[in-house]
Scaffold this motif. Structure first.
Motif, PDB file in Angstrom:
ATOM      1  N   SER A   1       0.822  -1.204   0.000  1.00 24.68           N
ATOM      2  CA  SER A   1       0.000   0.000   0.000  1.00 24.68           C
ATOM      3  C   SER A   1       0.858   1.257   0.000  1.00 24.68           C
ATOM      4  O   SER A   1       0.518   2.255  -0.645  1.00 24.68           O
ATOM      5  CB  SER A   1      -0.923   0.001   1.233  1.00 24.68           C
ATOM      6  OG  SER A   1      -1.721   1.156   1.273  1.00 24.68           O
ATOM      7  N   ALA A   2       1.993   1.222   0.703  1.00 24.27           N
ATOM      8  CA  ALA A   2       2.881   2.384   0.721  1.00 24.27           C
ATOM      9  C   ALA A   2       3.476   2.632  -0.659  1.00 24.27           C
ATOM     10  O   ALA A   2       3.598   3.786  -1.093  1.00 24.27           O
ATOM     11  CB  ALA A   2       3.988   2.171   1.746  1.00 24.27           C
ATOM     12  N   PHE A   3       3.853   1.569  -1.353  1.00 23.06           N
ATOM     13  CA  PHE A   3       4.376   1.731  -2.708  1.00 23.06           C
ATOM     14  C   PHE A   3       3.310   2.285  -3.656  1.00 23.06           C
ATOM     15  O   PHE A   3       3.636   2.862  -4.689  1.00 23.06           O
ATOM     16  CB  PHE A   3       4.919   0.408  -3.242  1.00 23.06           C
ATOM     17  CG  PHE A   3       6.354   0.149  -2.877  1.00 23.06           C
ATOM     18  CD1 PHE A   3       7.363   0.977  -3.342  1.00 23.06           C
ATOM     19  CD2 PHE A   3       6.694  -0.920  -2.069  1.00 23.06           C
ATOM     20  CE1 PHE A   3       8.692   0.751  -3.010  1.00 23.06           C
ATOM     21  CE2 PHE A   3       8.021  -1.166  -1.738  1.00 23.06           C
ATOM     22  CZ  PHE A   3       9.025  -0.322  -2.204  1.00 23.06           C
ATOM     23  N   LYS A   4       2.046   2.102  -3.295  1.00 26.27           N
ATOM     24  CA  LYS A   4       0.955   2.660  -4.092  1.00 26.27           C
ATOM     25  C   LYS A   4       0.584   4.057  -3.608  1.00 26.27           C
ATOM     26  O   LYS A   4      -0.510   4.557  -3.853  1.00 26.27           O
ATOM     27  CB  LYS A   4      -0.272   1.750  -4.009  1.00 26.27           C
ATOM     28  CG  LYS A   4      -0.023   0.316  -4.442  1.00 26.27           C
ATOM     29  CD  LYS A   4       0.134   0.171  -5.924  1.00 26.27           C
ATOM     30  CE  LYS A   4      -1.187   0.198  -6.618  1.00 26.27           C
ATOM     31  NZ  LYS A   4      -1.083  -0.073  -8.058  1.00 26.27           N
ATOM     32  N   ASN A   5       1.528   4.702  -2.870  1.00 20.02           N
ATOM     33  CA  ASN A   5       1.356   6.075  -2.382  1.00 20.02           C
ATOM     34  C   ASN A   5       0.269   6.216  -1.322  1.00 20.02           C
ATOM     35  O   ASN A   5      -0.340   7.272  -1.182  1.00 20.02           O
ATOM     36  CB  ASN A   5       1.071   7.043  -3.534  1.00 20.02           C
ATOM     37  CG  ASN A   5       2.202   7.095  -4.531  1.00 20.02           C
ATOM     38  OD1 ASN A   5       3.363   7.204  -4.156  1.00 20.02           O
ATOM     39  ND2 ASN A   5       1.868   6.984  -5.810  1.00 20.02           N
TER      40      ASN A   5
END
Length: 497
Positions: free
Chosen positions: A466-470
């Motif tokens: 989820s973090a990599f998806k901003n």
């Protein structure tokens, strides 16, 4: 060398040079005896009587299993009420394989068309073969309007920025292996190739680390601000190597949040740079490290540290009061657990008894360990013993030592911070240190995120994805947002051809 008159009077008939030599030897012997005592004390330090880790005890130390914990009547293994994780059959298996006998085990005739009288089920839980890498090609079309001649182009999704790149899922898996499972970069590369058939360089993993850290900026701001307003926080620090030089890793945490920070300085300069303690007004749990005491919040001191120091004093001095004080603190801890676990304050009579016993034992220790005598003619203050310093500290900061029995939310020890900092020490054992400051800061931010999501019961791999998806996960959010609008097309107009 200036010789005190008291020394001269003891040797009235000796030449001055002989008296000077005797005085010199006397001072030398005092220094050597003090040094020998210090070295013997240091040699006897271990994980049970100091802050040294158990790994430093070695295999030859006797009584390695010695512990300050009392034996209980509990049996080994899971306790009553513990929720087990036994493997149980699923009511909806993904595949069913039926095994029917072909011939009778008695007469050898065919069983085709025979009557089924019973059915036994056994299930095997296994993993499917590792998935092959999926390659998705994104194409942006540019169209010309038949009415006005304006050109309109399709916009690539926000996370598609390069002609060739890795997707968020494989980035999350690599970050999971390196920063959560602490697999070294080279072995993580091997694991990626063995599982998915993709070769990723160690340099790419470093770039992923910095990329993930940048996406966690909103999380860092949130956790820093949230910790300032918590009713109670835990603080600790430890040394780490960055660019071959000693730096300091500071941790501030609660049962819900974790914040790590790498600083060049260990003291107030580094703490002020972090920006949590200077604005904090609640209760800070820590050891007796002096810089923490410079801040105006309420201070509570780790009981586990005090127990280890008292055990050291008991072993070195053979006096009785340290053991009695250890028993008193452990008894106070048990009383707290009995009353505070039910939300009930400790009765005033019992509280007064604990305070009185504490004062009496400290006074006994002070009487048996008087301050050192100042030697005539010697400049400066005479160094106090470890025992005397500990007693004066326990007397001066009594309120902070016993705060855990007065306040429901204050724990007996600082284990929460020590558990958080232990994981970063594991990282240091694997890597040995950080090659540059920027990578060190990126890793500490990622570990802050991972520790926080674990405390909140969130799956680590999904939170990293989820973090990599901003959209980094933050406590207080009901759920992580979805990305249904990633393929939204934005139009830009150009002048007519």
């Amino acid at each position: 060398m200036e010789i005190p008159e008291e020394i001269k009077s003891k040797f009235p008939e000796c030449p001055p040079e002989i008296v000077a030599y005797i005085y010199y030897l006397h001072e030398k012997i005092d220094k050597l005896e003090t040094r020998v005592t210090e070295l013997e004390s240091r040699l006897n330090l271990n994980s049970t009587n100091s802050g040294k880790p158990p790994s430093s005890d070695g295999y030859t130390r006797k009584n390695r299993a010695t512990s300050l914990r009392k034996k209980t009547q509990k049996q080994p293994g899971g306790q009553p009420g513990h929720k087990g994780k036994t493997l149980e059959q699923s009511p909806n298996p993904d595949h069913i394989e039926t095994h029917s006998p072909d011939i009778c085990s008695c007469c050898g005739r065919s069983l085709q068309g025979g009557t089924i009288i019973s059915l036994e089920k056994r299930q095997v839980f296994d993993l499917p073969p590792p998935p092959a890498i999926e390659i998705t090609e994104h194409r942006s079309q540019t169209l010309v309007c038949n009415h006005c001649g304006c050109k309109t182009s399709g916009i690539f999704p926000p996370n598609v920025t390069q002609p060739v790149q890795y997707g968020s899922r494989i980035k999350a898996y690599m970050s999971y292996l390196v920063h959560y499972q602490f697999i070294p970069y080279e072995r993580a590369v091997e694991a990626c190739y063995g599982l998915f058939g993709v070769s990723i360089s160690p340099g790419t993993i470093v770039n992923l680390t910095h990329n993930l850290s940048e996406k966690l900026t909103p999380f860092e701001d949130t956790v820093t601000n949230a910790l300032k307003f918590e009713p109670i926080i835990h603080n600790d620090e430890t040394g780490v190597r960055v660019e071959g030089k000693l730096h300091w890793l500071h941790v501030t945490c609660t049962s819900q949040w974790t914040h790590y920070s790498i600083q060049n300085k260990r003291g107030m300069e580094g703490i002020n740079e972090i920006g949590i303690l200077p604005d904090f007004k609640g209760i800070s749990v820590h050891d007796f490290w002096k810089p923490y005491l410079s801040y105006p919040c309420t201070h509570s001191f780790c009981g586990a540290h005090i127990l280890r120091e008292l055990k050291r004093v008991e072993e070195e001095t053979k006096q009785q009061w340290p053991g009695n004080l250890i028993e008193l603190l452990i008894q106070a801890k048990e009383i707290k657990e009995e009353y505070h676990s039910n939300g009930v304050p400790i009765p005033p009579v019992m509280m007064n008894s604990l305070n009185t016993s504490y004062d009496e034992l400290i006074q006994i220790g002070l009487d048996e360990n008087p301050p050192p005598i100042q030697i005539l003619g010697k400049k400066g203050r005479t160094k106090k013993t470890f025992t005397r310093n500990l007693l004066e500290r326990l007397e001066l900061y009594k309120d902070g030592v016993l705060l855990f029995i007065q306040n429901l939310i204050v724990p007996f020890d600082n284990n929460l911070a020590e558990r958080d900092i232990r994981m970063m020490k594991v990282k240091m054992k694997i890597s040995g240190g950080f090659r540059d400051k920027s990578t060190a800061e990126a890793v500490t931010l990622i570990r802050s995120y991972i520790s926080t999501i674990r405390k909140n019961g969130i799956r680590v791999i999904e939170a990293i994805y989820s973090a990599f998806k901003n959209n980094p996960w933050i406590p207080g959010q009901d759920k992580m947002r979805t990305y249904a609008q990633e393929s939204m097309v934005v139009s830009t107009c150009s002048q007519h051809a």
